[in-house]
Design a protein around this motif. Sequence first.
Motif, PDB file in Angstrom:
ATOM      1  N   ARG A 149      39.679  23.934  38.530  1.00 17.27           N
ATOM      2  CA  ARG A 149      38.179  23.840  38.616  1.00 17.27           C
ATOM      3  C   ARG A 149      37.728  25.358  38.539  1.00 17.27           C
ATOM      4  N   SER A 150      36.215  24.932  37.811  1.00 15.13           N
ATOM      5  CA  SER A 150      35.537  26.392  37.802  1.00 15.13           C
ATOM      6  C   SER A 150      33.957  25.860  37.881  1.00 15.13           C
ATOM      7  N   LYS A 151      32.879  26.682  38.311  1.00 11.89           N
ATOM      8  CA  LYS A 151      31.746  26.313  38.492  1.00 11.89           C
ATOM      9  C   LYS A 151      30.737  27.587  37.984  1.00 11.89           C
ATOM     10  N   SER A 152      29.971  27.212  37.377  1.00 10.42           N
ATOM     11  CA  SER A 152      29.133  28.549  36.854  1.00 10.42           C
ATOM     12  C   SER A 152      27.605  28.130  37.117  1.00 10.42           C
ATOM     13  N   TRP A 153      26.715  29.041  37.872  1.00 10.35           N
ATOM     14  CA  TRP A 153      25.288  28.828  37.792  1.00 10.35           C
ATOM     15  C   TRP A 153      24.498  29.866  37.216  1.00 10.35           C
ATOM     16  N   THR A 154      23.412  29.138  36.324  1.00 11.35           N
ATOM     17  CA  THR A 154      22.765  30.053  35.847  1.00 11.35           C
ATOM     18  C   THR A 154      21.291  29.854  35.833  1.00 11.35           C
ATOM     19  N   ASP A 155      20.322  31.008  35.681  1.00 12.77           N
ATOM     20  CA  ASP A 155      19.101  30.861  36.042  1.00 12.77           C
ATOM     21  C   ASP A 155      18.219  30.343  34.850  1.00 12.77           C
ATOM     22  N   PRO A 213      24.045  34.113  34.008  1.00 15.55           N
ATOM     23  CA  PRO A 213      25.048  33.834  35.000  1.00 15.55           C
ATOM     24  C   PRO A 213      24.464  34.549  36.472  1.00 15.55           C
ATOM     25  N   ILE A 214      24.624  33.810  37.390  1.00 18.53           N
ATOM     26  CA  ILE A 214      24.135  34.067  38.679  1.00 18.53           C
ATOM     27  C   ILE A 214      25.372  34.128  39.648  1.00 18.53           C
ATOM     28  N   LEU A 215      26.147  33.010  39.567  1.00 19.33           N
ATOM     29  CA  LEU A 215      27.387  32.981  40.300  1.00 19.33           C
ATOM     30  C   LEU A 215      28.378  32.317  39.639  1.00 19.33           C
ATOM     31  N   ILE A 216      29.799  32.613  39.677  1.00 21.63           N
ATOM     32  CA  ILE A 216      30.898  32.229  38.935  1.00 21.63           C
ATOM     33  C   ILE A 216      31.712  31.870  39.982  1.00 21.63           C
ATOM     34  N   GLN A 217      32.345  30.664  40.231  1.00 21.38           N
ATOM     35  CA  GLN A 217      33.542  30.311  41.257  1.00 21.38           C
ATOM     36  C   GLN A 217      34.783  29.831  40.441  1.00 21.38           C
ATOM     37  N   GLN A 218      35.764  30.240  40.823  1.00 21.51           N
ATOM     38  CA  GLN A 218      37.054  29.856  40.189  1.00 21.51           C
ATOM     39  C   GLN A 218      38.050  29.056  41.341  1.00 21.51           C
ATOM     40  N   GLU A 219      38.372  27.906  41.184  1.00 22.27           N
ATOM     41  CA  GLU A 219      39.065  27.336  42.432  1.00 22.27           C
ATOM     42  C   GLU A 219      40.505  28.357  42.519  1.00 22.27           C
ATOM     43  N   LEU A 220      40.710  28.691  43.930  1.00 22.12           N
ATOM     44  CA  LEU A 220      41.897  29.280  44.268  1.00 22.12           C
ATOM     45  C   LEU A 220      42.955  28.260  44.631  1.00 22.12           C
ATOM     46  N   ASP A 221      42.445  27.503  45.451  1.00 21.62           N
ATOM     47  CA  ASP A 221      43.346  26.093  45.837  1.00 21.62           C
ATOM     48  C   ASP A 221      42.375  25.035  46.455  1.00 21.62           C
ATOM     49  N   SER A 222      42.670  23.973  47.030  1.00 21.42           N
ATOM     50  CA  SER A 222      41.868  22.946  47.266  1.00 21.42           C
ATOM     51  C   SER A 222      40.777  23.278  48.501  1.00 21.42           C
ATOM     52  N   LEU A 223      40.802  24.400  48.973  1.00 22.02           N
ATOM     53  CA  LEU A 223      40.083  24.843  50.058  1.00 22.02           C
ATOM     54  C   LEU A 223      39.381  26.072  49.758  1.00 22.02           C
ATOM     55  N   HIS A 224      39.713  26.835  48.786  1.00 27.31           N
ATOM     56  CA  HIS A 224      39.164  28.263  48.491  1.00 27.31           C
ATOM     57  C   HIS A 224      38.741  28.510  46.989  1.00 27.31           C
ATOM     58  N   TRP A 225      37.697  29.310  46.967  1.00 27.48           N
ATOM     59  CA  TRP A 225      37.088  29.600  45.657  1.00 27.48           C
ATOM     60  C   TRP A 225      36.986  31.002  45.527  1.00 27.48           C
ATOM     61  N   LEU A 226      37.386  31.508  44.412  1.00 31.79           N
ATOM     62  CA  LEU A 226      37.021  33.139  44.087  1.00 31.79           C
ATOM     63  C   LEU A 226      35.471  33.316  43.650  1.00 31.79           C
ATOM     64  N   GLU A 227      34.776  33.845  44.099  1.00 32.18           N
ATOM     65  CA  GLU A 227      33.317  33.939  43.408  1.00 32.18           C
ATOM     66  C   GLU A 227      33.050  35.496  42.996  1.00 32.18           C
ATOM     67  N   THR A 228      32.342  35.473  41.965  1.00 34.91           N
ATOM     68  CA  THR A 228      31.910  36.496  41.352  1.00 34.91           C
ATOM     69  C   THR A 228      30.196  36.391  41.094  1.00 34.91           C
ATOM     70  N   ARG A 229      29.453  37.268  41.645  1.00 35.39           N
ATOM     71  CA  ARG A 229      28.139  37.302  41.558  1.00 35.39           C
ATOM     72  C   ARG A 229      27.547  38.375  40.955  1.00 35.39           C
ATOM     73  N   HIS A 230      26.257  38.057  39.929  1.00 36.10           N
ATOM     74  CA  HIS A 230      25.499  38.994  39.251  1.00 36.10           C
ATOM     75  C   HIS A 230      24.167  38.972  39.778  1.00 36.10           C
ATOM     76  N   ILE A 231      23.743  40.190  40.067  1.00 33.00           N
ATOM     77  CA  ILE A 231      22.316  40.485  40.397  1.00 33.00           C
ATOM     78  C   ILE A 231      21.656  41.386  39.290  1.00 33.00           C
ATOM     79  N   TYR A 232      20.456  40.817  38.920  1.00 31.07           N
ATOM     80  CA  TYR A 232      19.583  41.506  37.866  1.00 31.07           C
ATOM     81  C   TYR A 232      18.315  42.117  38.478  1.00 31.07           C
ATOM     82  N   ASP A 233      17.811  43.185  37.845  1.00 31.72           N
ATOM     83  CA  ASP A 233      16.577  43.406  38.300  1.00 31.72           C
ATOM     84  C   ASP A 233      15.469  42.827  37.770  1.00 31.72           C
ATOM     85  N   GLN A 234      14.228  43.195  37.828  1.00 31.37           N
ATOM     86  CA  GLN A 234      13.074  42.514  37.764  1.00 31.37           C
ATOM     87  C   GLN A 234      12.766  42.323  36.130  1.00 31.37           C
TER      88      GLN A 234
END
Length: 181
Positions: free
Chosen positions: A67-73, A78-99
């Motif tokens: 499973r993967s999840k992606s949140w966009t504004d 893309p703001i946050l991308i999650q990849q399922e590592l196992d049934s309890l843990h997710w790897l998360e990558t976060r993007h931050i933008y300026d004004q």
Amino acid sequence: PHRCKGPASNQPLAKAGKTTQASWGTNTSQDSIPIWRYSTQDQLYFAGFYQAGQLWMQQSTDEHGSRSKSWTDKSQQPILIQQELDSLHWLETRHIYDQLGRKRLTIQPEGMRLLKESGDYSQLTDSLFKSRWCIQYTYDQRGRQISRQLPGAAPIYTLYDRWDRAVLSQDGNQRSEHQWA
């Protein structure tokens, strides 16, 4: 959330009855996605959490059940991308933008894990934390990306011609030899 299900794109997997799934919706208050912003003085600060319904969420499951999840504004960044590592843990990558909507930081999964475990989001303003766990981007007054720094590496600089074309770049190894490519 909206859902769809379809056959796997890989023919052998499709013949084996494997499917892909996708669903769409918005974030909920339980998602607790932090908001980081840049001030007019170019300083990063923590600005609370996104309220429910402020981000679009897409969840997908591939043919192997990963499973993967992606949140966009609202700007479809893309703001946050999650990849399922196992049934309890997710790897998360976060993007931050300026004004101006330019990507300024990408926080790698280990950095996200450390931030979430400590609960201390102010660490993100620490230059040592950023140099270890973030990809950092800087721009010139014309909005061109002039440097990108990967975790644990020296910055990669880019020079442009008067037509805004990237013409030269230099990484840390080239810099020590006074070379550009």
